[in-house]
Enzyme design. Structure first.
Site, PDB file in Angstrom:
ATOM      1  N   LYS A  18       0.841  -1.202   0.000  1.00  0.00           N
ATOM      2  CA  LYS A  18       0.000   0.000   0.000  1.00  0.00           C
ATOM      3  C   LYS A  18       0.880   1.258   0.000  1.00  0.00           C
ATOM      4  O   LYS A  18       0.702   2.161  -0.814  1.00  0.00           O
ATOM      5  CB  LYS A  18      -0.900   0.006   1.243  1.00  0.00           C
ATOM      6  CG  LYS A  18      -1.668   1.324   1.446  1.00  0.00           C
ATOM      7  CD  LYS A  18      -2.244   1.410   2.857  1.00  0.00           C
ATOM      8  CE  LYS A  18      -2.852   2.771   3.117  1.00  0.00           C
ATOM      9  NZ  LYS A  18      -4.088   2.996   2.337  1.00  0.00           N
ATOM     10  N   ASN A 116     -15.848  -8.456   0.324  1.00  0.00           N
ATOM     11  CA  ASN A 116     -15.703  -7.001   0.374  1.00  0.00           C
ATOM     12  C   ASN A 116     -14.513  -6.533  -0.472  1.00  0.00           C
ATOM     13  O   ASN A 116     -14.049  -5.410  -0.335  1.00  0.00           O
ATOM     14  CB  ASN A 116     -15.545  -6.537   1.827  1.00  0.00           C
ATOM     15  CG  ASN A 116     -16.852  -6.716   2.593  1.00  0.00           C
ATOM     16  OD1 ASN A 116     -17.930  -6.602   2.016  1.00  0.00           O
ATOM     17  ND2 ASN A 116     -16.778  -7.020   3.868  1.00  0.00           N
ATOM     18  N   ASP A 495     -14.362   5.394  11.977  1.00  0.00           N
ATOM     19  CA  ASP A 495     -14.877   4.522  10.931  1.00  0.00           C
ATOM     20  C   ASP A 495     -16.307   4.169  11.335  1.00  0.00           C
ATOM     21  O   ASP A 495     -16.589   4.040  12.521  1.00  0.00           O
ATOM     22  CB  ASP A 495     -14.002   3.257  10.892  1.00  0.00           C
ATOM     23  CG  ASP A 495     -14.599   2.158  10.030  1.00  0.00           C
ATOM     24  OD1 ASP A 495     -14.256   2.121   8.847  1.00  0.00           O
ATOM     25  OD2 ASP A 495     -15.408   1.355  10.539  1.00  0.00           O
ATOM     26  N   CYS A 649     -25.656   2.528  -0.011  1.00  0.00           N
ATOM     27  CA  CYS A 649     -24.677   2.777  -1.065  1.00  0.00           C
ATOM     28  C   CYS A 649     -24.908   1.842  -2.239  1.00  0.00           C
ATOM     29  O   CYS A 649     -25.685   0.893  -2.135  1.00  0.00           O
ATOM     30  CB  CYS A 649     -23.269   2.544  -0.536  1.00  0.00           C
ATOM     31  SG  CYS A 649     -22.759   3.795   0.640  1.00  0.00           S
ATOM     32  N   HIS A 658     -38.196  -4.308  -3.367  1.00  0.00           N
ATOM     33  CA  HIS A 658     -39.322  -4.679  -2.491  1.00  0.00           C
ATOM     34  C   HIS A 658     -38.853  -4.905  -1.056  1.00  0.00           C
ATOM     35  O   HIS A 658     -39.563  -4.568  -0.103  1.00  0.00           O
ATOM     36  CB  HIS A 658     -40.094  -5.869  -3.064  1.00  0.00           C
ATOM     37  CG  HIS A 658     -40.759  -5.503  -4.361  1.00  0.00           C
ATOM     38  ND1 HIS A 658     -41.836  -4.643  -4.413  1.00  0.00           N
ATOM     39  CD2 HIS A 658     -40.453  -5.794  -5.647  1.00  0.00           C
ATOM     40  CE1 HIS A 658     -42.179  -4.445  -5.685  1.00  0.00           C
ATOM     41  NE2 HIS A 658     -41.345  -5.134  -6.450  1.00  0.00           N
ATOM     42  N   HIS A 701     -17.626  11.340  -4.572  1.00  0.00           N
ATOM     43  CA  HIS A 701     -16.353  10.628  -4.745  1.00  0.00           C
ATOM     44  C   HIS A 701     -15.427  11.379  -5.690  1.00  0.00           C
ATOM     45  O   HIS A 701     -14.302  10.977  -5.917  1.00  0.00           O
ATOM     46  CB  HIS A 701     -16.599   9.205  -5.261  1.00  0.00           C
ATOM     47  CG  HIS A 701     -17.394   8.400  -4.286  1.00  0.00           C
ATOM     48  ND1 HIS A 701     -18.769   8.350  -4.326  1.00  0.00           N
ATOM     49  CD2 HIS A 701     -17.022   7.663  -3.216  1.00  0.00           C
ATOM     50  CE1 HIS A 701     -19.200   7.598  -3.315  1.00  0.00           C
ATOM     51  NE2 HIS A 701     -18.160   7.172  -2.633  1.00  0.00           N
TER      52      HIS A 701
END
Length: 765
Positions: A18, A116, A495, A649, A658, A701
């Site tokens: 990362k 996820n 968070d 979201c 429904h 975003h």
């Protein structure tokens, strides 16, 4: 007895990838620097598996962004907007596809099955000229070989690749993506030939779409594809890997009859019925890769139970044809328990992260081989036993309360239109009321304050004063902008799930339990290990403080039970719905305390309701039933005059509209600014919706600031299909990641658009 790992996390034990990626994207380091970090990570992963005794070690499961994007690069399927001129695809084109660049947008991202994790969706059509444009699979195989590790290169299978794609812009929506099979198979043949030439003896081809409900013509495509590949695959052992669910009986038949295939991998954790199919007809002489170690959770394996399953399977397929494996790639679990310094010893003994799961796979393989590590198995059994009878796990009162929920469906006493009338008398809002979704920008200063109070560098009192000051600023800004229903901005929250989990019992938190969500973005899911309850109020202090600063309605802000569940690692010793009902009861206590404290509008976010939808249609109704029921439990006890909002979201939810209506919220706000038309089409098709609704009027975003006219135009489009008296005007998501320099003008234009339309509606009357 052999062992196998389907795939492994790429980010590194401390998110090394990362930081290397973000540094490269920010221009602070070179491509060489990035490649060096990546090579070190790959090398340490391969050596770790080799030293643990794993026989079938995967390669090419590493990625700089996403494995589907890697396949798009391999096939040279670059959309024309990226101006790629052929040749080996480099970082510039690759990262432009993933993230966009100054002149063109990124490719679409969507969820990888029901995990996820998000993948980059290929954009295909009859015009695409495929060519072998990324040699990554072969390069990584050779790289491992040079380190003395013989790996199993992993490819995403050709049929699943096409089934996960979408028609590119300008291509007919009805275009058959499978019609491209004949065009991509020649490239697969080239890759396979190069892998063979480099010395590979096994390859793993992932075809996870086989667990979906596929029509006959889609299943037929698998048969055709592998018949076409058969001669290229000869001389190689091919494993076809499936995961995330039970494989349907029809698909099992097709899969086990594929030409040129030596072995089949199944998820035996989520796929509990697959064993029955194996018993009733597994092809003789083929390898069975048995996925008994859970790749999607952090619990230690129950080794004794797994060994029993494996012994049953061994009797069917034979000792030399059974391989112990993970249920899916370990990409979806945390990396290494060794880096967890804050968890106590007992809790830690219940967990296994990716590095520990490798050891479990190896221990099971050795045990089957008659070389059982008695001490390891005994420690595992002791940990399983301590978890079963630990007072930290079981709370009688919570169990009782959850059991008492059966037999009622927890609906509010009156219908939504009567409630909206009662609420309007109390709140007195204008037509087209404006609001925001909850969070305001989290400035560097704010993050510093939260960091310092955690590190005990500032006192609780200094922290509280800093947060109070921030709320005061946010309230004043909203009043100056003339927004109708206010929020406190959530400056105290790190968070939306962690903030609540830290205040509920039954949750544990890691320091380095990061899991890749997409690209360089990682999430750190809380762990639900025990019965959930709320010892004390969680948000009442801040919400009442914020309400005391204004005469306008102030929304209480909560995360809903289904979202807390779907964004956590959930206990595996009881059904998911039972845990969800427990969380719902905890949130219900909070809702009722907020109401008692004078908060008249309460928002309960269910951002992840759709994310938990099972892959198989036969299981979806049951999930939606308990998920929606859990939401209703949270607010069934409030007065008619209390307005319950929810926010969702990713409105890919036309198919579950429904269920959304059945949630019976008073107002629902929706992130839809990227898919306006899709969402409104539901209402055009005659779905009757009587509650308040706020489809997002601009995309938070993006840093872009929409004009008043543009927002007014979008609201007008909504008014064409929705009643004036139920429409709300709001951004599409929280504003936490934006800058104030973007938020102020965007909200100013949003309020101006609502006022402009109110004037127009009044004069039209």
């Amino acid at each position: 007895m052999a062992s196998h790992i389907v795939g492994y996390p790429r980010m590194g034990p401390k998110r090394e990838l990362k930081f290397a990626l973000e540094s490269f994207w920010d221009g602070k380091s070179t491509a060489d620097d990035l490649q060096k970090v990546a090579a070190e990570l790959r090398s340490s992963i391969w050596k770790q598996m080799a030293s643990a005794g794993i026989k079938y070690i995967p390669s090419n499961t590493f990625s700089y962004y996403d494995q589907v994007l890697d396949t798009t690069a391999m096939l040279g399927a670059v959309p024309p907007r990226y101006n790629w001129n052929g040749g080996e695809i480099g970082f510039d084109v690759y990262f432009s596809m993933a993230r966009g660049n100054a002149s063109v947008p990124a490719m679409e991202m969507t969820k990888w099955f029901d995990t996820n994790y998000h993948f980059i969706v290929p954009e295909l059509g009859p015009h695409v000229k495929f060519s072998y444009a990324s040699h990554k699979a072969v390069t990584e195989y050779k790289e491992a070989k040079a380190l003395g590790v013989d790996t199993v290169p992993v490819l995403i299978g050709p049929v699943s690749y096409l089934l996960l794609s979408k028609p590119a812009k300008g291509v007919e929506k009805t275009f058959s993506l499978l019609s491209l099979l004949g065009k991509i198979l020649p490239i697969y043949k080239e890759v396979i030939a190069e892998l063979k030439a480099a010395g590979a003896t096994w390859i793993q081809i992932d075809e996870p779409t086989l667990v979906m409900d596929l029509e006959a013509y889609k299943l037929q495509a698998f048969t055709e594809a592998y018949a076409e590949l058969e001669s290229s695959l000869s001389g190689l052992n091919v494993l076809i890997e499936t995961y995330f669910a039970d494989i349907p009986a029809e698909a099992f038949k097709v899969l086990t009859c594929l030409k040129g295939v030596a072995g089949f991998g199944f998820d035996l954790v989520r796929g509990t019925q697959t064993i029955e199919l194996i018993k009733s007809g597994f092809p003789a002489g083929k390898y069975l890769f048995a996925g008994v170690v859970d790749g999607r959770n952090i619990w230690a394996n129950d080794l004794t139970s797994s060994l029993t399953t494996l012994t049953t399977l061994e009797a069917i397929v034979g000792k030399d044809k059974l391989v112990v494996s993970t249920s899916c790639s370990l990409l979806h679990t945390a990396v290494d328990l060794v880096n967890e310094t804050k968890l106590d010893k007992e809790l830690k003994s219940w967990f296994a992260f990716a590095a520990q799961k490798i050891i479990e796979v190896d221990a099971l393989a050795k045990a089957l081989d008659g070389k059982k590590d008695e001490a390891f198995f005994a420690a595992n059994a002791a940990a399983q036993a301590s978890r079963k009878c630990s007072p930290r796990v079981t709370n009688e009162a919570v169990q009782k309360a959850a059991a008492a929920l059966r037999g009622s469906d927890h609906r509010r006493a009156t219908n939504v239109s009567a409630r909206l009338d009662a609420q309007q008398k109390k709140l007195n809002l204008p037509v087209l009321p404006t609001t925001t979704i909850g969070s305001f920008p989290q400035t560097l200063e704010l993050r510093r304050v939260r960091r310092e109070v955690k590190a005990k560098k500032i006192s609780e009192e200094e922290y509280t004063n800093a947060i109070k000051e921030e709320i005061r600023k946010v309230v004043k800004l909203q009043e100056d902008l003339d927004i109708d229903v206010l929020v406190h901005g959530e400056p105290e929250r790190n968070d939306m799930v962690e903030y609540f989990g830290e205040q509920l019992s039954g949750f544990a938190f890691t320091v380095n339990g990061w899991v890749q969500s997409y690209g360089s973005r990682c999430v750190k899911p809380p762990i639900i290990f025990g019965d959930v309850s709320r010892p004390t109020p969680m948000t009442v202090f801040w919400s009442t403080l914020a309400q005391s600063m204004t005469s306008r309605p102030m929304k209480g802000m909560l995360t809903g039970p289904v979202t807390i569940l779907n964004w956590s690692f959930v206990r595996n010793d009881q059904p998911r719905f039972e845990t969800c009902y427990q969380i719902a009861l905890a949130i219900k206590d909070e809702v009722e305390d907020l109401e008692k404290s004078g908060i008249n509008v309460i928002q309960i976010d269910e951002a992840a309701l759709r994310e938990g939808l099972p892959l198989r249609k036969s299981e979806q109704a049951f999930y939606l039933d308990w998920a929606v029921h859990s939401f209703r439990i949270t607010n069934c006890g409030v007065q008619d005059t209390t307005q319950i909002h929810t926010h969702m979201c990713y409105s890919n939810f036309n198919d579950i509209i429904h269920s959304i209506i059945d949630m019976d919220a008073d107002v629902i706000t929706i992130e839809n600014s990227r898919s306006d038309e899709k969402l409104l089409s539901v209402f055009r098709e005659g779905v009757k919706y009587g509650a308040g609704i706020g489809p997002g009027v601009y995309d938070i975003h993006s840093p872009r600031i929409p004009s008043t006219e543009e927002i007014a135009d979008r609201v007008n489009k909504m008014l064409a299909v929705l009643e004036t008296n139920i429409l709300w005007v709001n951004p599409d998501c929280g504003l936490k990641t934006r800058k104030y320099s973007e938020v102020k003008p965007a909200l100013k234009n949003m309020v101006a658009a609502a006022k402009l339309l109110r004037t127009q509606l009044a004069s039209a009357k």
